[in-house]
Write a protein that holds these residues in place. Structure first.
Motif, PDB file in Angstrom:
ATOM      1  N   GLY A  12      14.590  49.215 -76.179  1.00 41.19           N
ATOM      2  CA  GLY A  12      12.986  49.342 -75.689  1.00 41.19           C
ATOM      3  C   GLY A  12      13.145  49.389 -74.472  1.00 41.19           C
ATOM      4  O   GLY A  12      13.759  49.530 -73.563  1.00 41.19           O
ATOM      5  N   PRO A  13      11.413  49.222 -74.626  1.00 40.96           N
ATOM      6  CA  PRO A  13      11.084  49.465 -72.967  1.00 40.96           C
ATOM      7  C   PRO A  13      11.454  48.596 -72.265  1.00 40.96           C
ATOM      8  O   PRO A  13      11.568  48.316 -70.562  1.00 40.96           O
ATOM      9  N   LEU A  14      12.593  47.502 -72.315  1.00 41.65           N
ATOM     10  CA  LEU A  14      12.781  46.690 -71.614  1.00 41.65           C
ATOM     11  C   LEU A  14      14.394  46.686 -70.647  1.00 41.65           C
ATOM     12  O   LEU A  14      14.497  46.190 -69.808  1.00 41.65           O
ATOM     13  N   ARG A  15      15.163  47.786 -71.751  1.00 39.15           N
ATOM     14  CA  ARG A  15      16.594  47.548 -71.094  1.00 39.15           C
ATOM     15  C   ARG A  15      17.342  48.271 -69.923  1.00 39.15           C
ATOM     16  O   ARG A  15      17.592  47.564 -69.540  1.00 39.15           O
ATOM     17  N   PHE A  16      16.302  49.434 -69.292  1.00 36.52           N
ATOM     18  CA  PHE A  16      16.116  49.955 -68.427  1.00 36.52           C
ATOM     19  C   PHE A  16      16.140  49.304 -67.103  1.00 36.52           C
ATOM     20  O   PHE A  16      16.985  48.644 -66.091  1.00 36.52           O
ATOM     21  N   PRO A  17      14.633  48.110 -67.304  1.00 34.79           N
ATOM     22  CA  PRO A  17      14.336  47.939 -65.510  1.00 34.79           C
ATOM     23  C   PRO A  17      15.748  45.932 -65.777  1.00 34.79           C
ATOM     24  O   PRO A  17      15.843  45.781 -64.691  1.00 34.79           O
ATOM     25  N   LEU A  18      15.851  45.969 -67.249  1.00 34.28           N
ATOM     26  CA  LEU A  18      17.101  44.785 -67.331  1.00 34.28           C
ATOM     27  C   LEU A  18      18.558  45.504 -66.752  1.00 34.28           C
ATOM     28  O   LEU A  18      19.294  44.474 -66.000  1.00 34.28           O
ATOM     29  N   VAL A  19      18.732  46.182 -66.645  1.00 34.67           N
ATOM     30  CA  VAL A  19      19.840  47.191 -66.030  1.00 34.67           C
ATOM     31  C   VAL A  19      19.949  46.311 -65.357  1.00 34.67           C
ATOM     32  O   VAL A  19      21.022  46.055 -64.074  1.00 34.67           O
ATOM     33  N   ILE A  20      18.646  47.371 -64.248  1.00 38.40           N
ATOM     34  CA  ILE A  20      18.526  47.080 -62.658  1.00 38.40           C
ATOM     35  C   ILE A  20      18.635  46.009 -62.546  1.00 38.40           C
ATOM     36  O   ILE A  20      19.268  45.299 -61.244  1.00 38.40           O
ATOM     37  N   ALA A  21      18.280  44.754 -63.377  1.00 41.26           N
ATOM     38  CA  ALA A  21      17.796  43.257 -62.369  1.00 41.26           C
ATOM     39  C   ALA A  21      19.827  42.858 -62.762  1.00 41.26           C
ATOM     40  O   ALA A  21      19.399  42.117 -61.947  1.00 41.26           O
ATOM     41  N   ALA A  22      20.420  43.601 -63.842  1.00 42.43           N
ATOM     42  CA  ALA A  22      21.317  42.708 -64.184  1.00 42.43           C
ATOM     43  C   ALA A  22      22.519  43.075 -62.717  1.00 42.43           C
ATOM     44  O   ALA A  22      23.497  42.501 -62.427  1.00 42.43           O
ATOM     45  N   LEU A  68      11.665  41.624 -59.256  1.00 38.90           N
ATOM     46  CA  LEU A  68      11.803  43.436 -58.624  1.00 38.90           C
ATOM     47  C   LEU A  68      11.791  43.928 -59.430  1.00 38.90           C
ATOM     48  O   LEU A  68      11.049  45.225 -59.133  1.00 38.90           O
ATOM     49  N   VAL A  69      11.838  44.127 -60.558  1.00 40.20           N
ATOM     50  CA  VAL A  69      11.974  45.106 -62.072  1.00 40.20           C
ATOM     51  C   VAL A  69      10.711  45.206 -62.365  1.00 40.20           C
ATOM     52  O   VAL A  69       9.863  45.946 -63.060  1.00 40.20           O
ATOM     53  N   THR A  70       9.500  43.659 -62.034  1.00 36.18           N
ATOM     54  CA  THR A  70       8.305  43.604 -63.143  1.00 36.18           C
ATOM     55  C   THR A  70       7.497  44.921 -62.537  1.00 36.18           C
ATOM     56  O   THR A  70       6.696  45.673 -63.567  1.00 36.18           O
ATOM     57  N   PRO A  71       7.326  45.441 -60.791  1.00 29.13           N
ATOM     58  CA  PRO A  71       6.155  47.050 -61.700  1.00 29.13           C
ATOM     59  C   PRO A  71       6.889  48.141 -62.530  1.00 29.13           C
ATOM     60  O   PRO A  71       6.319  49.001 -63.055  1.00 29.13           O
ATOM     61  N   LEU A  72       7.717  48.200 -62.700  1.00 24.72           N
ATOM     62  CA  LEU A  72       9.022  49.412 -63.782  1.00 24.72           C
ATOM     63  C   LEU A  72       8.498  48.937 -64.829  1.00 24.72           C
ATOM     64  O   LEU A  72       8.494  48.977 -65.836  1.00 24.72           O
ATOM     65  N   VAL A  73       8.735  46.930 -64.917  1.00 22.12           N
ATOM     66  CA  VAL A  73       8.437  46.907 -66.503  1.00 22.12           C
ATOM     67  C   VAL A  73       7.155  46.701 -66.962  1.00 22.12           C
ATOM     68  O   VAL A  73       6.920  47.576 -68.363  1.00 22.12           O
ATOM     69  N   ASP A 164      22.438  52.916 -62.863  1.00 25.26           N
ATOM     70  CA  ASP A 164      22.133  52.507 -63.997  1.00 25.26           C
ATOM     71  C   ASP A 164      21.592  53.576 -64.692  1.00 25.26           C
ATOM     72  O   ASP A 164      20.839  52.807 -65.859  1.00 25.26           O
ATOM     73  N   PHE A 165      21.216  54.786 -64.946  1.00 27.79           N
ATOM     74  CA  PHE A 165      20.445  55.821 -65.214  1.00 27.79           C
ATOM     75  C   PHE A 165      22.301  56.649 -66.744  1.00 27.79           C
ATOM     76  O   PHE A 165      21.657  56.346 -67.803  1.00 27.79           O
ATOM     77  N   ARG A 166      23.251  55.336 -66.219  1.00 26.74           N
ATOM     78  CA  ARG A 166      24.384  56.293 -67.075  1.00 26.74           C
ATOM     79  C   ARG A 166      24.401  54.662 -68.435  1.00 26.74           C
ATOM     80  O   ARG A 166      24.029  54.794 -69.202  1.00 26.74           O
ATOM     81  N   LEU A 167      23.418  53.387 -67.782  1.00 28.20           N
ATOM     82  CA  LEU A 167      23.854  52.104 -68.417  1.00 28.20           C
ATOM     83  C   LEU A 167      22.526  52.301 -69.677  1.00 28.20           C
ATOM     84  O   LEU A 167      22.467  51.631 -70.504  1.00 28.20           O
ATOM     85  N   GLY A 168      21.181  52.651 -69.390  1.00 28.14           N
ATOM     86  CA  GLY A 168      20.054  52.475 -70.124  1.00 28.14           C
ATOM     87  C   GLY A 168      19.257  53.596 -69.174  1.00 28.14           C
ATOM     88  O   GLY A 168      18.887  53.428 -68.014  1.00 28.14           O
ATOM     89  N   GLN A 169      18.685  54.360 -70.318  1.00 29.62           N
ATOM     90  CA  GLN A 169      18.023  55.180 -70.211  1.00 29.62           C
ATOM     91  C   GLN A 169      16.320  54.647 -70.131  1.00 29.62           C
ATOM     92  O   GLN A 169      16.116  54.026 -71.618  1.00 29.62           O
ATOM     93  N   PRO A 170      14.997  54.783 -69.203  1.00 27.01           N
ATOM     94  CA  PRO A 170      14.095  54.655 -69.253  1.00 27.01           C
ATOM     95  C   PRO A 170      13.346  54.490 -71.256  1.00 27.01           C
ATOM     96  O   PRO A 170      13.655  55.717 -71.400  1.00 27.01           O
ATOM     97  N   ALA A 171      12.871  53.620 -71.298  1.00 27.40           N
ATOM     98  CA  ALA A 171      11.847  54.323 -72.292  1.00 27.40           C
ATOM     99  C   ALA A 171      10.454  53.639 -71.918  1.00 27.40           C
ATOM    100  O   ALA A 171      10.363  53.006 -71.258  1.00 27.40           O
ATOM    101  N   VAL A 172       9.415  53.717 -73.092  1.00 24.76           N
ATOM    102  CA  VAL A 172       8.032  53.836 -72.859  1.00 24.76           C
ATOM    103  C   VAL A 172       7.757  52.422 -74.114  1.00 24.76           C
ATOM    104  O   VAL A 172       8.467  52.848 -75.113  1.00 24.76           O
TER     105      VAL A 172
END
Length: 383
Positions: A12-22, A68-73, A164-172
């Protein structure tokens, strides 16, 4: 509910931001342990302090990473079309993440150098420096191999961006109604607000050793607090002694031939009551007695000339420029940049060569000279 959360985290849309946060969380933890290894206090504090440092650090770093990732979320929760549908949007996303990582890595590096200088996370000193960007950049350029540091920051930022782009693909939120998307965004904001409120001041003020408390904190969290409050813990950064002892010591410094103190030494200072607070009336009365104890009567000498006192304030004129203080050239021969001041010192005036700076900025010196203030937490005050 747990299955829906699991699905959202996987694709879902949280995966990519959470990868960055992690990723940021891990880097913050590595920085904390590196600082703890290099700058650990001596003698070692109790082991329990380190346990509290670890727990507080995990909590605060996690909250900061999510903030920090809230704007992206929010962006991903409100966006209704896939990123691949818009080449401009896809490029904007990748560029924004790379820029964010460049700033983030530079910030982590800055934390290291700031801690090395002040044994502290970002505080009001760091905020004060931001007011003078030209001075700061010039100082950094002259003091550090800035190009090498920026090069290393760029390489690390690019590696993290690629990872980050390898571990999590942005989704909406594809297929969800507008109201549902806004509701999801509201839930995330509420979650972040609760996370911020969960941070307690006690998490970073549990140890008698200031360095441990600083290690437990997060640089961005500390810097944001400093920017909002403009407050600096006076007791943590400036040594202090008993108030009566301070006045007694001042009396010794003021003692001189021909000087007579008008009032006796001050009595013992009032102590806080059972509630931990001072009686304001008793404290005000004691302060007046203590201040009166410093008043002197000086015997004059009518045969000496009556001279004026001229105070000259000169920016960045250190003792290394004065010939009367031992300045030499590159060959070791006496040299001076202040010949007229040297003449004043040696022929017409007195030189005080045992002075202490009352702060780390020019404004602190002006404050001390013009207002007789010791260094005060927060902004300088001129009267």
């Amino acid at each position: 509910m747990l299955s829906r959360l699991s699905t959202a985290l996987r694709s879902g849309p949280l995966r990519f931001p959470l990868v960055i946060a992690a990723t940021y969380f891990i880097l913050s933890q590595v920085l904390r342990w590196a600082l703890a290894i290099v700058y650990h206090p001596k003698p070692q504090p109790p082991a329990l302090d380190y346990v509290k440092m670890v727990l507080a650090g995990i909590h605060i770093d996690a909250v900061v990473a999510l903030c920090l990732v809230t704007p992206l979320v929010i962006w991903q929760l409100l966006k209704k079309t896939p990123w691949a549908d818009s080449r401009v949007g896809w490029l904007l996303l990748r560029t924004s993440v790379l820029l964010a990582w460049s700033i983030g890595v530079f910030n982590l590096a800055s934390e290291w150098f700031f801690f090395d200088e002040f044994q502290s996370r970002f505080n009001t000193v760091a905020i004060d420096y931001l007011i003078y960007p030209k001075e700061v950049v010039t100082n950094l350029w002259e003091s550090f191999p800035l190009l090498k540091i920026l090069g290393a920051v760029s390489v690390i930022a690019f590696a993290l961006w690629h990872l980050d782009f390898r571990l999590g693909q942005p989704a909406v939120n594809v297929g969800k109604s507008r109201s549902t998307r806004w509701l999801d965004a509201g839930k995330w904001i509420a979650f972040i607000v609760l996370a911020i409120l969960s941070i307690s001041r006690r998490e970073t003020s549990f140890s008698h050793e200031r360095t441990i408390n600083e290690l437990a904190n997060n640089g961005l969290a500390a810097g944001m607090k400093a920017a909002l409050t403009r407050n600096l813990d006076y007791a943590a950064f400036y040594p202090s002694i008993d108030r009566r002892e301070a006045f007694l010591h001042t009396r010794k410094l003021l003692a001189a031939p021909g000087a007579t103190f008008i009032a006796p030494e001050p009595p013992a200072a009032p102590q806080p009551g059972p509630n931990g607070k001072l009686d304001s009336a008793a404290n005000d009365a004691w302060v007046q007695l203590a201040a009166a104890s410093l008043q002197r009567r000086l015997a004059g000498d009518s045969t000496k000339p009556k001279l004026n006192v001229v105070v000259m304030l000169q920016e960045s004129l250190g003792s290394e420029f004065f010939g009367c203080l031992g300045r030499v050239d590159k060959d070791g021969k006496p040299a001076t940049c202040t010949p007229k001041l040297d003449r004043l010192v040696t022929e017409e005036g007195m030189l005080f060569d045992n002075l202490f700076a009352d702060g780390n900025r020019t404004i602190r010196g002006i404050e001390g000279i013009l207002s007789s203030f010791p260094p005060l937490p927060g902004d300088s005050i001129l009267a």
